[in-house]
Structure formats: C-alpha cells, structure tokens
Motif scaffolding. Structure first.
Motif, PDB file in Angstrom:
ATOM      1  N   ALA A 143       5.342  -1.652  -0.932  1.00 35.65           N
ATOM      2  CA  ALA A 143       6.124  -0.598  -0.101  1.00 35.65           C
ATOM      3  C   ALA A 143       6.127  -1.399   1.315  1.00 35.65           C
ATOM      4  CB  ALA A 143       5.193   0.487  -0.064  1.00 35.65           C
ATOM      5  N   ASP A 144       7.015  -0.754   2.032  1.00 36.33           N
ATOM      6  CA  ASP A 144       7.247  -1.064   3.406  1.00 36.33           C
ATOM      7  C   ASP A 144       6.205  -0.606   4.362  1.00 36.33           C
ATOM      8  OD1 ASP A 144      10.246  -2.303   3.531  1.00 36.33           O
ATOM      9  OD2 ASP A 144      10.300  -0.393   2.219  1.00 36.33           O
ATOM     10  N   ARG A 145       5.575   0.383   4.272  1.00 37.32           N
ATOM     11  CA  ARG A 145       4.536   0.842   4.843  1.00 37.32           C
ATOM     12  C   ARG A 145       3.589   1.995   4.110  1.00 37.32           C
ATOM     13  NH1 ARG A 145       5.574   4.064  10.589  1.00 37.32           N
ATOM     14  NH2 ARG A 145       3.591   4.503  10.946  1.00 37.32           N
ATOM     15  N   GLY A 200      -0.172   6.448  -4.421  1.00 36.97           N
ATOM     16  CA  GLY A 200      -0.094   5.232  -4.305  1.00 36.97           C
ATOM     17  C   GLY A 200      -0.583   4.308  -5.562  1.00 36.97           C
ATOM     18  N   GLY A 201      -0.427   5.057  -6.755  1.00 35.72           N
ATOM     19  CA  GLY A 201      -0.900   4.345  -8.114  1.00 35.72           C
ATOM     20  C   GLY A 201       0.218   3.732  -8.600  1.00 35.72           C
ATOM     21  N   HIS A 236       8.129   4.236   1.814  1.00 29.71           N
ATOM     22  CA  HIS A 236       6.692   4.631   2.632  1.00 29.71           C
ATOM     23  C   HIS A 236       5.820   5.207   1.647  1.00 29.71           C
ATOM     24  CE1 HIS A 236       8.635   4.100   6.872  1.00 29.71           C
ATOM     25  NE2 HIS A 236       8.539   3.035   6.307  1.00 29.71           N
ATOM     26  N   ILE A 237       4.629   5.084   1.484  1.00 29.38           N
ATOM     27  CA  ILE A 237       3.515   5.625   0.754  1.00 29.38           C
ATOM     28  C   ILE A 237       2.558   6.243   1.638  1.00 29.38           C
ATOM     29  CG2 ILE A 237       1.881   4.919  -1.025  1.00 29.38           C
ATOM     30  CD1 ILE A 237       4.495   4.322  -2.238  1.00 29.38           C
ATOM     31  N   PHE A 238       2.198   7.496   1.086  1.00 32.21           N
ATOM     32  CA  PHE A 238       0.989   8.247   1.497  1.00 32.21           C
ATOM     33  C   PHE A 238       0.013   8.269   0.711  1.00 32.21           C
ATOM     34  CE2 PHE A 238      -1.806  11.776   2.894  1.00 32.21           C
ATOM     35  CZ  PHE A 238      -1.576  11.526   4.351  1.00 32.21           C
ATOM     36  N   CYS A 239      -1.329   7.960   0.670  1.00 37.76           N
ATOM     37  CA  CYS A 239      -2.429   8.028  -0.122  1.00 37.76           C
ATOM     38  C   CYS A 239      -3.552   7.913   0.304  1.00 37.76           C
ATOM     39  CB  CYS A 239      -2.105   7.085  -1.399  1.00 37.76           C
ATOM     40  SG  CYS A 239      -2.220   5.448  -1.000  1.00 37.76           S
ATOM     41  N   PRO A 240      -4.708   8.567  -0.289  1.00 38.64           N
ATOM     42  CA  PRO A 240      -6.078   8.308   0.334  1.00 38.64           C
ATOM     43  C   PRO A 240      -6.560   6.858   0.427  1.00 38.64           C
ATOM     44  CG  PRO A 240      -6.082   9.866  -1.320  1.00 38.64           C
ATOM     45  CD  PRO A 240      -4.617   9.327  -1.638  1.00 38.64           C
ATOM     46  N   GLU A 241      -6.135   6.330  -0.636  1.00 34.76           N
ATOM     47  CA  GLU A 241      -6.857   4.810  -0.749  1.00 34.76           C
ATOM     48  C   GLU A 241      -6.115   3.648  -0.084  1.00 34.76           C
ATOM     49  OE1 GLU A 241      -5.208   6.533  -3.479  1.00 34.76           O
ATOM     50  OE2 GLU A 241      -6.854   7.574  -3.905  1.00 34.76           O
ATOM     51  N   ALA A 242      -7.013   2.649   0.566  1.00 37.81           N
ATOM     52  CA  ALA A 242      -6.605   1.860   1.328  1.00 37.81           C
ATOM     53  C   ALA A 242      -5.723   0.583   0.455  1.00 37.81           C
ATOM     54  CB  ALA A 242      -7.490   1.001   2.124  1.00 37.81           C
ATOM     55  N   SER A 269      -4.120   0.670  -2.658  1.00 37.62           N
ATOM     56  CA  SER A 269      -3.549   1.255  -3.755  1.00 37.62           C
ATOM     57  C   SER A 269      -2.588   0.242  -4.584  1.00 37.62           C
ATOM     58  CB  SER A 269      -2.934   2.427  -3.430  1.00 37.62           C
ATOM     59  OG  SER A 269      -1.581   2.074  -2.594  1.00 37.62           O
ATOM     60  N   PRO A 270      -2.233   0.392  -5.681  1.00 36.75           N
ATOM     61  CA  PRO A 270      -1.186  -0.485  -6.502  1.00 36.75           C
ATOM     62  C   PRO A 270       0.084  -0.638  -5.487  1.00 36.75           C
ATOM     63  CG  PRO A 270      -2.667   0.578  -7.793  1.00 36.75           C
ATOM     64  CD  PRO A 270      -2.805   1.289  -6.601  1.00 36.75           C
ATOM     65  N   ALA A 271       0.573   0.549  -5.002  1.00 41.59           N
ATOM     66  CA  ALA A 271       1.856   0.733  -4.409  1.00 41.59           C
ATOM     67  C   ALA A 271       2.181  -0.201  -3.232  1.00 41.59           C
ATOM     68  CB  ALA A 271       2.352   2.205  -4.269  1.00 41.59           C
ATOM     69  N   THR A 272       0.958  -0.340  -2.368  1.00 38.97           N
ATOM     70  CA  THR A 272       0.982  -0.864  -1.150  1.00 38.97           C
ATOM     71  C   THR A 272       1.737  -2.055  -1.077  1.00 38.97           C
ATOM     72  OG1 THR A 272      -0.834   0.455  -0.338  1.00 38.97           O
ATOM     73  CG2 THR A 272      -0.596  -1.429   0.832  1.00 38.97           C
TER      74      THR A 272
END
Ligand code: AMP
Length: 381
Positions: free
Chosen positions: A52-54, A19-20, A38-44, A46-49
C-alpha cells in the motif's frame, strides 16, 4: 455533493477498511491499474501494508483517524465487513463508501441478513432468533433437530457455531453463546457447497464469476474448484440469484453469496459477504479478470471486466499447519510448472491461519483438484 455516476479514474487513491490478504491482493490489482492505495486497519504489520502507499493504524472505533483516512482517498471499500457502522458512516460523510454502510449493516449480522433474504423471497433455511434457553427449546421443537446454533454477530469460518443433535445439549449450547444473541437454523442436508462472486456498478451493470464449488475442512475453506460440478441449469440459477441479491441490496462493488446445493437440487443461501472471497482466489490465475480487479472496476465506476474462466482451475488454502514439520518444500510443490503460489507475507504460521494459497489450471476440474492436493502434500513431504 453527489458522486453518483462519476468515474474515479486511474491515478486516484482508493481506501480500504481492513488490511488482511484480501486487502493485499486488492492493492496489487489496483496498483496494476495505476491507482494509489491507502489502508485503514488496527494492526501495525498487516499483509496489505507492504503493497500500500499508506497505512493508517488505529482501532475502527477511533473516528478521528477514520475521518483523517477518508479525507486522503477518493472512495472507500472493504476487505473486512465487521467494522462498526459508525466507521463506515464517518467515511461516507467525506467520500463514497462502496458497498454502502447499509449493505454492511445487513450482512454483518446473521439475523438481519437471513431476515432480509427471506423477506425478499430468496431461499434460506428456516431460522429463529435465540435470546433465552426457552427460545432455543421452542426453536428446536419447531424446526427440529439436528440444527445449527450460531452467534448472530461476528462469526466466520465456523467460529461460534455448533451442530445440535439432541435436546440434552441445549442448556450447555445456550450457555456457550456467552450472553450474546444467537440464531438457530434448521439443518440443511446439502450435497455441495458453492459460492458466487458478483459485481455491480453505480449504473447497475452486473457480472458474476462462474460458480465456485467449495470443500471445507474443520469449518475453514480447504479447496475450491471451478467449474462447479453442477448442472448448467443450477449454474445459471446460482448466478441469477447473485444478480437478484446484489440488486435487492443495491450493491455497488462486490458481494459473495455462499450457497448450499441440497440433495434434491435446490439452492439455499447460507451467507453473504460484501467483498471479495477466499473462494474467488482462483480467478487470479484462471479468469480473464480477477475478483480484485473487478472490485476496483466496480467501486471506481469503470466497465466490469470479463469473468470468463479460461480453463478449469482449483485452489487449495495453505494454513499455518503446513509449517508444522518445518519450512515447507516450495521447490517440490513448484516442480509442477503449472502451479501458482500466492503467499500473504504473514510472519508467524499459527495453526489455522490463512498464510497463502496455491492454484492449478488443468483440462478438467478433477485434474486441477488432484494437482493442488498433490502439490500441497508435497510441501510437507
Ligand atoms: P457459516 O459460519 O455460516 O459459514 O457456516 C460454516 C459451515 O457450517 C458451512 O460452510 C456449512 O458447512 C456448515 N453449516 C452452516 N450452517 C448450516 C446449516 N444450517 N445446515 C447445515 N450445515 C451448515
């Protein structure tokens, strides 16, 4: 079911592991083409969030949330390659993963990566695996000093590496590996560092961007310029090298090749990244198609876009250090009306953290470099 050859059309949902900032700029490009993200990442946070739609937030090792994410998307791609193989394998049980997990597996470990390149006839500096101090002693005897000792896994931006110049340094350097596997590389006396971002589709269509010339500071990319100040022959050879590597790895998607140009004009591959790259950011403002749109096209089975560089361009990274003296003077940098500002929405500007970048186009590579350097220093003036 085979997904091969099927187009994933606009309106479909693209999944990104990581999600960087690379995921953020991918999401923006994908949205422009009408895709959902849709993004999957460990950080709540993240720059992509925000674009992103989800976002699915969980550790990469938690395969149930990984599968839940994969079930909501039509294809999975990467912006971060150091995810466990089990994560991409879990995704690939559900949807196509592009590039495939095998590409990730090879490129996330330096010994596998350099071994693959050497075995396929691509130029790499001589190297040895290091598991013991004895390995390091014999490697330096065989390959000579100076040389570079690196951790074999999870290294980037010069983390976990040091240049060795004398035999007295070896015990301490070996201890510095902290018990992890290492790689010792013969030192490359390079004149320039360059990179090639290449794209390849399921059908095997290939396109490389013009070669980027990279200048590092403290092991982190500082400035990129294109066209690179190399001969047309070397430019063509670098792009052909990129084609050969993407074909040998059967990449569907994007892959960046980082190269050294030696003082006697040879190309040596330093490392591969199975994704968009920091050095490709100037494509956003200087090329017909940006690297992020090209990734969308490549992973969706669409024809690749033109990689033509419309004008010479330079990109300068903005690290957290730019905030050291207080809020940056955006007004001063943007007083150059040709300057383009990109910020990644990161809240805390820690030193060394990539916060954003600026790009300038100009009539020559030199003028573009001068413009981004001048604009960057005006941020703190
Ligand atoms: P890396 O982490 O492999 O991308 O290396 C980071 C930087 O260290 C490169 O961009 C080079 O400037 C330098 N470097 C890495 N490997 C070598 C080498 N074998 N010889 C000389 N310089 C190197």
């Amino acid at each position: 079911m085979s997904h091969h050859g099927r187009i994933i059309p606009p309106g479909a949902t693209l999944g990104v592991l990581g999600g960087g900032q690379l995921g953020r700029m991918f999401a923006i490009a994908a949205r422009r083409l009408g895709y959902r993200i849709h993004i999957f990442c460990p950080e709540a946070d993240s720059p992509a969030t925000p674009v992103a739609d989800r976002t699915f937030v969980a550790p990469y090792e938690d395969l149930d949330p990984v599968r839940a994410f994969a079930r909501t998307v039509d294809v999975v791609t990467f912006e971060f390659e150091n995810v466990p193989s089990a994560t991409s394998d879990a995704c690939s049980e559900v949807v196509p993963v592009r590039p495939a997990g095998r590409v990730l597996h090879i490129t996330q470990q330096r010994l596998r990566e350099k071994g693959f390149l050497r075995d396929h006839g691509f130029p790499v500096t001589p190297f040895r695996a290091i598991h013991s101090l004895e390995d390091l002693v014999s490697a330096t005897r065989e390959l000579g000093l100076p040389g570079v000792l690196k951790t074999a896994s999870f290294g980037y931006d010069g983390k976990g590496q040091r240049t060795l110049r004398s035999a007295t340094e070896l015990p301490e350097a070996f201890t510095g590996l902290g018990g992890t596997e290492g790689i010792y590389e013969a030192f490359v006396d390079f004149a320039q560092e360059v990179s090639v971002v290449g794209a390849r589709t399921v059908e095997g269509q290939f396109a490389a961007f013009p070669v980027f010339e990279n200048v590092h500071a403290h092991h982190i990319l500082d400035v990129t310029v294109s066209p690179a100040r190399i001969t047309p022959e070397l430019e063509a050879a670098a792009r052909e090298l990129s084609r050969g590597i993407l074909e040998a790895l059967d990449v569907v998607g994007l892959l960046t090749v980082e190269l050294f140009v030696t003082r006697d004009g040879r190309l040596i591959v330093n490392e591969l990244a199975p994704r968009t790259h920091n050095s490709g950011h100037l494509t956003l403002d200087a090329c017909v198609t940006c690297q992020f749109e090209q990734q969308v096209r490549a992973v969706c089975g669409l024809p690749l876009g033109s990689t033509e560089l419309k004008q010479p361009a330079a990109m300068a990274n903005l690290l957290g250090d730019v905030w050291n003296g207080g809020p940056p003077r955006w007004d001063q940098a943007l007083s150059n009306p040709r300057l383009k500002l990109h910020l990644y929405g990161k809240a805390s500007p820690r030193p060394g953290r990539k916060m954003g970048h600026i790009t300038a186009t100009a009539n020559s590579a030199e003028a573009a470099i001068e413009a981004v350097r001048q604009a960057r220093s005006s941020l703190q003036a």
